[in-house]
Structures are given as structure tokens and as C-alpha cells.
Design a protein around this motif. Structure first.
Motif, PDB file in Angstrom:
ATOM      1  N   ASP A 178      22.195   0.566 -62.866  1.00  0.00           N
ATOM      2  CA  ASP A 178      21.780   1.957 -62.628  1.00  0.00           C
ATOM      3  C   ASP A 178      21.234   2.587 -63.897  1.00  0.00           C
ATOM      4  N   ASP A 179      21.912   2.386 -65.028  1.00  0.00           N
ATOM      5  CA  ASP A 179      21.441   2.960 -66.294  1.00  0.00           C
ATOM      6  C   ASP A 179      20.095   2.368 -66.687  1.00  0.00           C
ATOM      7  N   LEU A 180      19.947   1.071 -66.473  1.00  0.00           N
ATOM      8  CA  LEU A 180      18.704   0.410 -66.840  1.00  0.00           C
ATOM      9  C   LEU A 180      17.552   0.891 -65.965  1.00  0.00           C
ATOM     10  N   MET A 181      17.793   1.048 -64.667  1.00  0.00           N
ATOM     11  CA  MET A 181      16.740   1.527 -63.770  1.00  0.00           C
ATOM     12  C   MET A 181      16.346   2.961 -64.097  1.00  0.00           C
ATOM     13  N   LEU A 182      17.332   3.786 -64.454  1.00  0.00           N
ATOM     14  CA  LEU A 182      17.047   5.168 -64.829  1.00  0.00           C
ATOM     15  C   LEU A 182      16.190   5.211 -66.090  1.00  0.00           C
ATOM     16  N   GLU A 183      16.506   4.361 -67.051  1.00  0.00           N
ATOM     17  CA  GLU A 183      15.753   4.319 -68.301  1.00  0.00           C
ATOM     18  C   GLU A 183      14.334   3.798 -68.092  1.00  0.00           C
ATOM     19  N   VAL A 184      14.190   2.790 -67.259  1.00  0.00           N
ATOM     20  CA  VAL A 184      12.903   2.107 -67.118  1.00  0.00           C
ATOM     21  C   VAL A 184      11.976   2.808 -66.140  1.00  0.00           C
ATOM     22  N   TRP A 185      12.504   3.233 -64.991  1.00  0.00           N
ATOM     23  CA  TRP A 185      11.651   3.815 -63.960  1.00  0.00           C
ATOM     24  C   TRP A 185      11.728   5.334 -63.877  1.00  0.00           C
ATOM     25  N   GLY A 186      12.758   5.948 -64.440  1.00  0.00           N
ATOM     26  CA  GLY A 186      12.821   7.397 -64.456  1.00  0.00           C
ATOM     27  C   GLY A 186      13.682   7.992 -63.366  1.00  0.00           C
ATOM     28  N   TYR A 187      13.671   9.322 -63.344  1.00  0.00           N
ATOM     29  CA  TYR A 187      14.613  10.072 -62.526  1.00  0.00           C
ATOM     30  C   TYR A 187      14.300  10.029 -61.037  1.00  0.00           C
ATOM     31  N   ASN A 188      13.025  10.040 -60.686  1.00  0.00           N
ATOM     32  CA  ASN A 188      12.662  10.194 -59.273  1.00  0.00           C
ATOM     33  C   ASN A 188      12.215   8.887 -58.649  1.00  0.00           C
ATOM     34  N   SER A 189      12.715   7.781 -59.168  1.00  0.00           N
ATOM     35  CA  SER A 189      12.271   6.480 -58.679  1.00  0.00           C
ATOM     36  C   SER A 189      13.116   6.024 -57.487  1.00  0.00           C
ATOM     37  N   ASP A 190      12.468   5.332 -56.551  1.00  0.00           N
ATOM     38  CA  ASP A 190      13.191   4.750 -55.421  1.00  0.00           C
ATOM     39  C   ASP A 190      13.264   3.229 -55.563  1.00  0.00           C
ATOM     40  N   VAL A 191      13.109   2.733 -56.796  1.00  0.00           N
ATOM     41  CA  VAL A 191      13.160   1.301 -57.040  1.00  0.00           C
ATOM     42  C   VAL A 191      14.548   0.759 -56.702  1.00  0.00           C
ATOM     43  N   ASN A 192      14.607  -0.470 -56.229  1.00  0.00           N
ATOM     44  CA  ASN A 192      15.903  -1.057 -55.904  1.00  0.00           C
ATOM     45  C   ASN A 192      16.281  -2.125 -56.924  1.00  0.00           C
ATOM     46  N   THR A 193      17.517  -2.584 -56.846  1.00  0.00           N
ATOM     47  CA  THR A 193      18.017  -3.535 -57.840  1.00  0.00           C
ATOM     48  C   THR A 193      17.279  -4.865 -57.767  1.00  0.00           C
ATOM     49  N   ARG A 194      16.771  -5.214 -56.591  1.00  0.00           N
ATOM     50  CA  ARG A 194      16.032  -6.479 -56.457  1.00  0.00           C
ATOM     51  C   ARG A 194      14.772  -6.448 -57.322  1.00  0.00           C
ATOM     52  N   THR A 195      14.091  -5.295 -57.362  1.00  0.00           N
ATOM     53  CA  THR A 195      12.901  -5.160 -58.198  1.00  0.00           C
ATOM     54  C   THR A 195      13.257  -5.304 -59.670  1.00  0.00           C
ATOM     55  N   LEU A 196      14.354  -4.674 -60.077  1.00  0.00           N
ATOM     56  CA  LEU A 196      14.814  -4.806 -61.458  1.00  0.00           C
ATOM     57  C   LEU A 196      15.103  -6.265 -61.788  1.00  0.00           C
ATOM     58  N   ASP A 197      15.839  -6.929 -60.928  1.00  0.00           N
ATOM     59  CA  ASP A 197      16.202  -8.328 -61.174  1.00  0.00           C
ATOM     60  C   ASP A 197      14.961  -9.209 -61.287  1.00  0.00           C
ATOM     61  N   MET A 198      13.934  -8.894 -60.525  1.00  0.00           N
ATOM     62  CA  MET A 198      12.689  -9.656 -60.584  1.00  0.00           C
ATOM     63  C   MET A 198      12.047  -9.533 -61.965  1.00  0.00           C
TER      64      MET A 198
END
Length: 229
Positions: A178-198
Motif C-alpha cells: 500500500d505504501d509503495l503504491m501510494l508513493e508510485v501512483w499517487g493518491y487517486n490511483s485505482d491501481v491494484n497489487t497485481r500491477t505493482l507486482d508486475m
């Protein structure tokens, strides 16, 4: 927070440019502005701002060409692309023309200011030419989007670069997804963990000798990741 930095706003939408410039001035930033891609290169080289907020779609010269030209002429400040279309982000990654970061339109002004504040804080606290080293690799300044491994340059996408930068600032710390996704994609992102893992898998292929048994970018089961250096 030191907000006496200079920011160039390159945006052809007069209303949006006015709103952004007005807000940045109210936050203590010095601003210069233009609505033309053709004028942007001359403006930035003359004024030498720390940060350029650059619209993707511009008359006369697109933002990608403006950024590429600035890099070729030696501008080494941060270039943050403002873009409205998701597919443009794919183009930014693919072309790798020297953008430091991007913000997706429409954006919240508070989020934009928070992003710029974090960039200014980084510039104040770090030598922009600082090189991070781990193993047999070197990571070069943030806008370069590359690592050098055994003397060979390996290109990174914007997202891979942003992920690696965050890990290099948090070496040996466990980082939650969650912290990594917030840092990388920002506050209003709907990215999922699968995208991060990719993206983690792709990054591992570039920095690990054996991506299946990573030495640096390790998975912490049930939590997230840790970067060992």
C-alpha cells in the motif's frame, strides 16, 4: 519547506495555467509561464527553473519534443509531464525521453502542491548529480531513468525508476504494498497489487542476476518488499 524555487508552467489551456500559476505563487513559488511548446525551450533555458510543469499536448511542439530538446541542450532540472490520457503514459514510458515524473489530468491542486513540495525537498536534501551504488550497479540522477551495470547502461521506465528510487531511499526497510503504491501512483490511483507486482518483476529482470532468487529486491510474504543493499 523551502518554496522559493522557480517553476516553469508550460500549458496552452489559459484557464488551467492561470489556476496553477496563481496557486503556486500563493504557496511561495516563483513562476514563469508560456502556452507554446515552441517558446518553452527558450524560456526554460533562459530562466533555468528547478522544475518544469509541462503539458503533453501543446501547439507547435509536443511536450515530449520539448523535453527531449531541453535534455539535448543540457537542462538537468526536473520535468513533470501533465497528461490527460492513460495511453500517453505508456508512450512516456516507451519513449524514455527524459521526463522525471508525471501528473494525470484532472489533478487536485493540493495533490499537485504536495508533489512539488516533495520534489523540492528532495532537491534541497540531495545533490541532483548524486549517484547511488549497490552491488555492481550505479543508479544515476532521477530524471535519467537508467542504471549502469558492469559498464552497460540499462534503461528504466518512469515507474521502474520511481520504484527503485523509493527503495534506495528506504534501504533495508520493509515497505508495504500500500505504501509503495501510494508513493508510485499517487493518491487517486485505482491501481491494484497485481500491477505493482508486475512492475517489480520487470525491475528485477534488470537489476538481479537471478530474478527468480532476488538478492536485492526481496518479497516479504504477506507484507510487501524490502531492498537489501
Amino acid at each position: 519547506m523551502q518554496r522559493n524555487s522557480k517553476i516553469a508552467v508550460v500549458e496552452d489551456d489559459e484557464n488551467l495555467r492561470f489556476l496553477v500559476v496563481h496557486r503556486l505563487k500563493s504557496e511561495g513559488y516563483t513562476t514563469v509561464e508560456t502556452g507554446s511548446g515552441g517558446d518553452a525551450v527558450e524560456l526554460v533555458l533562459k530562466e533555468n527553473p528547478e522544475i518544469v510543469l509541462l503539458d503533453w499536448m501543446l501547439p507547435a511542439m509536443q511536450g515530449s519534443e520539448v523535453c527531449k530538446t531541453l535534455r539535448e541542450k543540457g537542462y538537468d532540472g526536473l520535468v513533470i509531464m501533465m497528461t490527460a490520457k492513460a495511453q500517453d503514459l505508456d508512450k512516456i514510458d516507451a519513449y524514455n525521453f527524459g521526463v522525471s515524473d508525471y501528473v494525470t489530468k484532472p489533478f487536485n491542486m493540493d495533490v499537485l502542491v504536495a508533489l512539488l513540495d516533495s520534489k523540492v525537498k528532495f532537491l534541497v536534501n540531495h545533490d541532483k548529480h548524486e549517484i547511488s551504488r549497490f552491488g555492481d550497479m550505479e543508479h544515476h540522477p532521477p530524471h535519467i531513468h537508467s542504471i549502469v551495470k558492469n559498464g552497460k547502461k540499462i534503461e528504466l521506465t518512469i515507474l521502474e525508476n520511481r520504484i527503485l528510487l523509493y527503495f534506495l531511499k528506504n534501504v533495508n526497510k520493509v515497505i508495504s504494498r500500500d505504501d509503495l503504491m501510494l508513493e508510485v501512483w499517487g493518491y487517486n490511483s485505482d491501481v491494484n497489487t497485481r500491477t505493482l507486482d508486475m512492475h517489480i518483476v520487470r525491475l528485477r529482470k534488470k537489476i538481479e542476476e537471478n530474478p527468480d532468487r532476488p538478492e536485492y529486491l526481496q518479497t516479504i510474504r504477506g507484507v510487501g518488499y524490502k531492498f537489501n543493499a
